[in-house]
Enzyme design. Structure first.
Site, short mmCIF file in Angstrom:
data_model
loop_
_atom_site.label_atom_id
_atom_site.label_comp_id
_atom_site.label_asym_id
_atom_site.label_seq_id
_atom_site.Cartn_x
_atom_site.Cartn_y
_atom_site.Cartn_z
N HIS A 1 114.71 61.66 48.11
CA HIS A 1 114.00 60.80 48.85
C HIS A 1 114.31 59.60 49.44
CE1 HIS A 1 110.70 63.48 50.48
NE2 HIS A 1 110.57 62.05 51.49
N ASP B 1 113.03 57.65 56.62
CA ASP B 1 111.99 59.10 56.73
C ASP B 1 113.77 59.75 57.07
OD1 ASP B 1 111.01 60.25 58.70
OD2 ASP B 1 111.55 59.32 60.41
N GLY B 2 113.50 61.05 57.24
CA GLY B 2 114.01 62.33 57.85
C GLY B 2 114.70 62.79 56.61
N ASN B 3 113.79 62.20 55.17
CA ASN B 3 114.45 63.19 53.67
C ASN B 3 114.20 65.06 54.00
OD1 ASN B 3 115.04 61.00 52.42
ND2 ASN B 3 113.22 59.72 53.08
N GLY B 4 113.26 65.11 54.51
CA GLY B 4 113.04 67.01 54.32
C GLY B 4 113.79 67.85 55.19
N ILE C 1 116.74 66.19 56.23
CA ILE C 1 118.52 65.93 56.10
C ILE C 1 118.29 67.00 54.64
CG2 ILE C 1 119.93 64.38 54.49
CD1 ILE C 1 118.84 62.02 56.46
#
Length: 502
Positions: free
Chosen positions: A327, A331-334, A336
C-alpha cells in the site's frame, strides 16, 4: 521449557517459536512429536498439522530443530529471520561446522547470511556438489538461480533480502499449471470473427475499468475512466514496475488532489467506521519508514522473476499482491494492484495480442474469493501488529513490523489468481463476446422490421434486456411511441430470440 517425553512436544518451527518467543506469521505446516503412535496429519483451512513418531525427535538443540523445520515444515523466511535475530551467530556457526557438508546445514548457513547480512565465522567450502536452496518440486523457483560458491548452494529464491515471497507447489497449482490458459484463450477467440474481436476490445477495456473502480465502490468521472483505459492499452508495451512509472500511474488514476510525488509519508490502514469515533481496522499497512526498502525489494523481485522462467500467473500474483500489501500510496493502491496483473501477464505473453482479460470483473463477481486472497495474509498479520488509533483516526504502529511484510507465503494468492484468470477466460471473456455476437444478430433482425438508427436500436435492446425481453409501456411511450403494436412485438421477439442463451 522442554516438556516431558510422555507428552506431545512441538518440533521444527513450532519448537523454535516457543523456545525463543518469536513473533512471526504462522507457517502453513506445524509439526510435533508424540511418544506413541505413527505419523498422522490433519488439514484445515489450508494449514496442515503433522504428528510424528518418537523416532523423528531432533533433540533439544536449535540446530536440530532448524534442520527438522527445513525437512518437514518447509522454508519460512519470516520465522528464520526472527530466529536469527536472537540466536547468537556462534551457536549457528558451531552447528553448521559440526556437519559442514550436510545440505541442510549449508542451506541454513546461506539463509543466515542472506537474511541478516552478517557473515558467519566459517571458511568457504572448496568441494562438494551444489544443492538448490528451494527444491523445485516443492516450490516455484527462479531458474537457474545463482551459484553461491561459499556454501555451494544454488540461490533460486524469488527475491532478495528486502522482499522475498515463497510460493509452494500445491495440488491445485500443479493442476492449474497443466491448463494452457493462453491456448484456451486463443481457442475462445478463434470461435468469433476477427472484426467482432476488434470491437470487443473496447468493451473489455471499459468493463475492466468499471469493475476495478467498482470493487472499491468508486464511480469515476469520464476523464478518470479514459485515463485508466489508456493505461490498460499501454500494459502490453511497457514494464511499469519502476518507481517513477508507478508514481505516474497513481497520478493518472486518482483525483488530482490526492496525487503523490513519492511513496506515502503517513501510516495508513484499511478499515471502516462502525460508529462515531469507532473504527474497525482490517489491515495495517507497513510503516512509512519501511516502505523504501520494501518497495525496492518488490521491484527487485519482479526482475528476478522475469529472468527466472517463472510461470506468468505465479509472477503476476507475487508482484501484484505484494504491491497491494505494501500500500505504498495514499490512494489508488487497489487499482494499481489489479493493473499490474494485466501489465505482467501482457509482458510475459500470457494474453494474446488484441485481447485483454477483465480480471477485475471476475473479482467483482466473486468477492468472497477475492477477500479470502487478501485475508490469507491480513488476518494472521493483524494478530501480530501493535498500534494506537487516536480520536481523529490517525494510526501509530508501536513495534517493529517490517520483517512481517518482507517474507510472505503467497501460495494462497497465486491459487486465487489462477482461479480469477480461468473464470475470466471461460466466463467473462465469453460473456462479452457472446453479447456482441448476439447484438449483431439481434440488430439485423430488428432492422428488417424497422430500419431505426443505431442509437435507438442500442436503447431498445438495453431496455428490453432490463425488463425480461419486453419494453414497458412507460418506456414505449417515452422513447418508441412511433412503433406500431406489431412492430413492437416483432422487435421484442427479436431481442428474446437473439439473447436466448443469456
Amino acid at each position: 521449557m522442554i516438556l516431558g517425553t510422555t507428552q506431545i512436544r512441538p518440533a521444527g518451527y513450532a519448537f523454535l517459536i516457543e523456545q525463543y518467543g518469536l513473533s512471526a506469521l504462522p507457517n502453513w505446516h506445524t509439526s510435533s512429536v508424540s511418544p506413541t503412535g505413527t505419523l498422522r496429519s490433519t488439514v484445515q483451512d489450508g494449514r496442515e498439522e503433522s504428528v510424528y513418531p518418537q523416532s523423528y525427535w531432533p533433540g533439544d538443540g536449535t540446530g536440530g530443530h532448524l534442520e527438522f523445520a527445513l525437512k518437514y515444515d518447509g522454508v519460512n523466511l519470516g520465522i528464520l529471520s526472527a530466529l536469527f535475530d536472537v540466536v547468537p551467530p556462534e551457536e549457528i556457526a558451531a552447528w553448521v561446522n559440526s556437519k559442514p557438508t550436510g545440505k541442510y546445514a549449508r542451506k541454513i548457513w546461506f539463509l543466515y547470511e542472506f537474511l541478516t547480512g552478517r557473515e558467519l565465522p566459517l571458511p568457504d567450502l572448496t568441494k562438494g556438489n551444489y544443492t538448490p536452496l528451494l527444491e523445485p518440486d516443492r516450490y516455484y523457483t527462479a531458474a537457474p538461480g545463482r551459484r553461491m560458491q561459499r556454501q555451494r548452494v544454488i540461490d533460486n529464491l524469488l527475491g532478495g533480502k528486502d522482499f522475498c515471497p515463497i510460493i509452494r507447489r500445491t495440488e491445485k497449482l500443479d493442476a492449474m499449471e497443466g491448463i494452457d490458459l493462453r491456448k484456451r484463450c486463443e481457442e475462445v477467440a478463434a470461435s468469433y470473427p476477427p472484426e467482432l474481436l476488434r470491437r470487443a476490445l473496447t468493451y473489455l477495456y471499459n468493463k475492466e475499468t468499471k469493475s476495478s473502480f467498482e470493487i472499491e465502490h468508486i464511480k469515476p468521472s469520464p476523464s478518470r475512466t479514459e485515463k485508466f483505459i489508456g493505461l490498460l492499452e499501454m500494459a502490453e508495451h511497457k514494464d511499469f514496475c519502476e518507481k517513477p512509472l508507478l508514481i505516474d500511474v497513481q497520478n493518472r488514476i486518482v483525483d488530482p488532489r490526492f496525487q503523490d510525488s513519492d511513496y506515502r509519508a503517513n501510516q495508513n490502514y484499511v478499515g471502516q467506521a462502525v460508529s462515531y469515533q469507532k473504527q474497525v481496522v482490517h489491515y495495517v499497512c507497513p510503516r512509512p519508514s519501511d516502505l523504501p526498502e520494501l518497495m525496492e525489494g518488490l521491484l527487485t523481485a519482479h526482475h528476478v522473476m522475469k529472468k527466472g522462467a517463472l510461470p506468468a500467473i505465479i509472477h503476476a500474483a507475487a508482484i501484484s499482491y505484494g504491491f497491494v500489501f505494501m500500500h505504498p500510496f495514499e490512494d489508488g493502491n487497489g487499482r494499481i494492484h489489479r493493473f499490474l496483473i494485466h501489465n505482467i501477464l501482457c509482458l510475459r505473453g500470457e494474453i494474446p495480442k488484441g485481447l485483454m482479460f477483465p480480471v477485475s470483473a471476475a473479482m467483482l463477481k466473486n468477492p468472497e474469493l477475492y477477500d479470502h486472497s487478501l485475508e490469507a495474509f491480513s488476518n494472521p498479520l493483524m494478530r501480530l501488529v501493535e498500534y494506537n488509533l487516536d480520536d481523529l483516526g490517525q494510526m501509530t504502529v508501536t513495534d517493529e513490523t517490517g520483517p512481517l511484510y518482507r517474507y510472505i507465503d503467497m501460495t494462497a494468492q497465486a491459487e486465487a489468481l489462477y482461479d480469477f484468470v480461468k473464470i475470466t477466460i471461460e466466463h467473462e471473456l465469453v460473456e462479452e463476446l457472446d453479447f456482441l455476437a448476439n447484438y449483431d444478430k439481434t440488430k439485423q433482425a430488428m432492422q428488417q422490421i424497422v430500419d431505426m438508427p443505431d442509437r435507438l436500436i442500442d436503447l431498445f435492446i438495453q431496455l428490453c434486456l432490463q425488463n425480461n425481453g419486453r419494453l414497458s409501456a412507460r418506456r414505449k411511450e417515452s422513447h418508441f411511441g412511433f412503433l406500431t403494436d406489431d412492430e413492437l412485438a416483432g422487435m421484442e421477439n427479436a431481442v428474446r430470440e437473439g439473447y436466448a442463451r443469456n
